[in-house]
Design an enzyme around this catalytic site. Sequence first.
Site, PDB file in Angstrom:
ATOM      1  N   THR A   1       0.861  -1.193   0.000  1.00 23.45           N
ATOM      2  CA  THR A   1       0.000   0.000   0.000  1.00 23.45           C
ATOM      3  C   THR A   1       0.895   1.240   0.000  1.00 23.45           C
ATOM      4  O   THR A   1       2.116   1.136   0.149  1.00 23.45           O
ATOM      5  CB  THR A   1      -0.910   0.052   1.264  1.00 23.45           C
ATOM      6  OG1 THR A   1      -0.083  -0.075   2.415  1.00 23.45           O
ATOM      7  CG2 THR A   1      -1.951  -1.047   1.284  1.00 23.45           C
ATOM      8  N   GLY A   2       0.266   2.396  -0.125  1.00 26.27           N
ATOM      9  CA  GLY A   2       0.953   3.672   0.072  1.00 26.27           C
ATOM     10  C   GLY A   2       2.240   3.816  -0.724  1.00 26.27           C
ATOM     11  O   GLY A   2       2.318   3.465  -1.908  1.00 26.27           O
TER      12      GLY A   2
ATOM     13  N   GLU B   1      -0.366  -8.732   5.124  1.00 23.68           N
ATOM     14  CA  GLU B   1      -1.737  -8.509   4.663  1.00 23.68           C
ATOM     15  C   GLU B   1      -2.617  -9.739   4.880  1.00 23.68           C
ATOM     16  O   GLU B   1      -2.130 -10.862   4.957  1.00 23.68           O
ATOM     17  CB  GLU B   1      -1.715  -8.131   3.175  1.00 23.68           C
ATOM     18  CG  GLU B   1      -0.938  -6.858   2.858  1.00 23.68           C
ATOM     19  CD  GLU B   1      -1.542  -5.584   3.457  1.00 23.68           C
ATOM     20  OE1 GLU B   1      -2.704  -5.627   3.915  1.00 23.68           O
ATOM     21  OE2 GLU B   1      -0.845  -4.553   3.474  1.00 23.68           O
TER      22      GLU B   1
ATOM     23  N   TYR C   1       3.995  15.415  15.151  1.00 20.55           N
ATOM     24  CA  TYR C   1       4.796  14.541  14.287  1.00 20.55           C
ATOM     25  C   TYR C   1       6.295  14.827  14.443  1.00 20.55           C
ATOM     26  O   TYR C   1       6.991  14.136  15.165  1.00 20.55           O
ATOM     27  CB  TYR C   1       4.332  14.662  12.816  1.00 20.55           C
ATOM     28  CG  TYR C   1       4.779  13.461  12.017  1.00 20.55           C
ATOM     29  CD1 TYR C   1       3.890  12.464  11.639  1.00 20.55           C
ATOM     30  CD2 TYR C   1       6.120  13.299  11.676  1.00 20.55           C
ATOM     31  CE1 TYR C   1       4.320  11.348  10.951  1.00 20.55           C
ATOM     32  CE2 TYR C   1       6.563  12.182  10.987  1.00 20.55           C
ATOM     33  CZ  TYR C   1       5.662  11.220  10.623  1.00 20.55           C
ATOM     34  OH  TYR C   1       6.098  10.112   9.944  1.00 20.55           O
TER      35      TYR C   1
HETATM   36  P1  NAD Z   1       1.011   2.238   4.605  1.00 26.93           P
HETATM   37  O1  NAD Z   1       0.258   1.948   5.839  1.00 26.93           O
HETATM   38  O2  NAD Z   1       0.237   2.559   3.356  1.00 26.93           O
HETATM   39  O3  NAD Z   1       2.001   1.017   4.233  1.00 26.93           O
HETATM   40  C1  NAD Z   1       2.654   0.269   5.207  1.00 26.93           C
HETATM   41  C2  NAD Z   1       3.236  -0.999   4.586  1.00 26.93           C
HETATM   42  O4  NAD Z   1       3.933  -1.716   5.623  1.00 26.93           O
HETATM   43  C3  NAD Z   1       2.192  -1.965   4.012  1.00 26.93           C
HETATM   44  O5  NAD Z   1       2.713  -2.573   2.853  1.00 26.93           O
HETATM   45  C4  NAD Z   1       2.079  -3.034   5.110  1.00 26.93           C
HETATM   46  O6  NAD Z   1       1.672  -4.327   4.646  1.00 26.93           O
HETATM   47  C5  NAD Z   1       3.518  -3.077   5.586  1.00 26.93           C
HETATM   48  N1  NAD Z   1       3.692  -3.634   6.930  1.00 26.93           N
HETATM   49  C6  NAD Z   1       3.204  -3.165   8.105  1.00 26.93           C
HETATM   50  N2  NAD Z   1       3.612  -3.956   9.129  1.00 26.93           N
HETATM   51  C7  NAD Z   1       4.365  -4.948   8.572  1.00 26.93           C
HETATM   52  C8  NAD Z   1       5.074  -6.059   9.088  1.00 26.93           C
HETATM   53  N3  NAD Z   1       5.116  -6.324  10.399  1.00 26.93           N
HETATM   54  N4  NAD Z   1       5.708  -6.867   8.212  1.00 26.93           N
HETATM   55  C9  NAD Z   1       5.670  -6.641   6.869  1.00 26.93           C
HETATM   56  N5  NAD Z   1       5.053  -5.579   6.324  1.00 26.93           N
HETATM   57  C10 NAD Z   1       4.407  -4.736   7.174  1.00 26.93           C
HETATM   58  O7  NAD Z   1       2.014   3.424   4.979  1.00 26.93           O
HETATM   59  P2  NAD Z   1       2.685   4.628   4.174  1.00 26.93           P
HETATM   60  O8  NAD Z   1       1.982   5.867   4.545  1.00 26.93           O
HETATM   61  O9  NAD Z   1       2.898   4.279   2.758  1.00 26.93           O
HETATM   62  O10 NAD Z   1       4.084   4.688   4.933  1.00 26.93           O
HETATM   63  C11 NAD Z   1       5.263   4.102   4.435  1.00 26.93           C
HETATM   64  C12 NAD Z   1       6.445   4.915   4.925  1.00 26.93           C
HETATM   65  O11 NAD Z   1       6.359   6.231   4.383  1.00 26.93           O
HETATM   66  C13 NAD Z   1       6.486   5.073   6.451  1.00 26.93           C
HETATM   67  O12 NAD Z   1       7.806   5.038   6.888  1.00 26.93           O
HETATM   68  C14 NAD Z   1       5.906   6.466   6.650  1.00 26.93           C
HETATM   69  O13 NAD Z   1       6.329   7.064   7.850  1.00 26.93           O
HETATM   70  C15 NAD Z   1       6.481   7.175   5.440  1.00 26.93           C
HETATM   71  N6  NAD Z   1       5.787   8.430   5.076  1.00 26.93           N
HETATM   72  C16 NAD Z   1       4.428   8.492   5.001  1.00 26.93           C
HETATM   73  C17 NAD Z   1       3.826   9.707   4.710  1.00 26.93           C
HETATM   74  C18 NAD Z   1       2.323   9.836   4.628  1.00 26.93           C
HETATM   75  O14 NAD Z   1       1.823  10.967   4.648  1.00 26.93           O
HETATM   76  N7  NAD Z   1       1.582   8.760   4.489  1.00 26.93           N
HETATM   77  C19 NAD Z   1       4.604  10.848   4.458  1.00 26.93           C
HETATM   78  C20 NAD Z   1       5.998  10.736   4.474  1.00 26.93           C
HETATM   79  C21 NAD Z   1       6.588   9.511   4.802  1.00 26.93           C
END
Ligand code: NAD
Length: 394
Positions: free
Chosen positions: A51-52, A75, A235
Amino acid sequence: MIIKPKVRGFICINAHPQGCAANVAEQIAYTQAKGPVAGGPKNVLVLGCSTGYGLASRITAAFGSGARTLGVCFEKPPTETKTASAGYYNTAAFHAEAEAAGLYAQTINGDAFSQACKEQVVEKIRQDMGKVDLVVYSLAAPRRTDPVSGEVYSSVLKPIGNAYTAKNLNTDTLKIADITIEPASDEEIAATVKVMGGEDWELWMQALAEADVLADACQTVAYTYLGDKLTWPIYGHATIGKAKEDLDRASRAIQSQLKLIQGDARVAVLKALVTQASSAIPVMPLYLSILIRVMTEEGSEEGCIEQIQRLYTECLYNDEPRLDDKGRFRVDDRELNPAVQARVEKIWDQVTEENLFELTAFKTYQSEFLKLFGFGVEGVDYDAETSPLVNHNF
Ligand code: NAD
């Protein structure tokens, strides 16, 4: 079954397989339209691939650079009567698209924090890929089991030092009210660093280096968010920010480890956007509703795929990457543009329940949130009988 969204607070507990597949297809189309990433990666490991930002990183590697990708995610698969998690459907759709394009794609669905998962990944790389030249660390998790002690650590989203009171939008009731969040204890700060800090990234890079599965000049990148004044108290200067600071320490440690193979480790600062992880953070839904409005009007709004496209072309695979004084890649430049932040702050001061829809892009926030789970996607018939099962399991 007929699949309609079941939203509970900041999470939606079901997902739509065709909606998720359409989202993945849309991101792939964006990447393909941008054309090849010059000098892009060939063998990529994405931790948090479903995701993301992690999913966008996988799509950009595969469809922008023809890379073979190995992903790790956590997942929930579907059953006859229950839908899978969105990340499961996204990954199944990614596999179908990759197969159709003749691209190698494998995914390990397991706990990335565990030693067993690291061993499985090493084995898979040895068997199928030889070595990897890019490792993306994009995990966002609420807890982590320490692989050595077995102790479970939970992260908290709290300020440090003093309690913090701010406007908060309840996305269920649409009420805007002040919330006060008490400061974290030292133990909670340490636990958050344990979950979201750099330790696990280092453990991954150590395991991969020891197994000799990192290609010469291999790069690794971990994602962070810095934000500005409005989000600092919850944050940047809060528990999660402390954990993210630890990524800077880890990147330096990994950098020296990778010197032997002329590799590099960097933290990439990305913009705030709607993902499952960010919707759980207090203050963020309101901040994002305003930010989306302002950046859309400025013509600079971006989603995950646009951000990652720029990360690859302007930073990772660019001879003159945009680095800050701490050596981090910066892709949050448009969000942190002072004119954008000034407009966001102005609206922040003015916004109330009564003018929420007028002053902010809350409607877009809501539809972006539902879209994360495959709902509200154009071209999908949500009244049609739909099986929760999919063909491309992994
Ligand atoms: P998200 O929740 O969309 O994705 C998280 C991912 O981690 C998923 O693929 C999930 O399956 C995986 N995951 C979670 N726990 C797990 C585990 N124990 N084992 C294996 N996989 C696991 O999150 P996101 O927003 O895309 O965040 C990803 C990174 O980007 C993070 O470090 C976040 O801090 C950073 N980030 C996010 C934003 C934002 O606004 N969303 C902004 C800047 C940076």
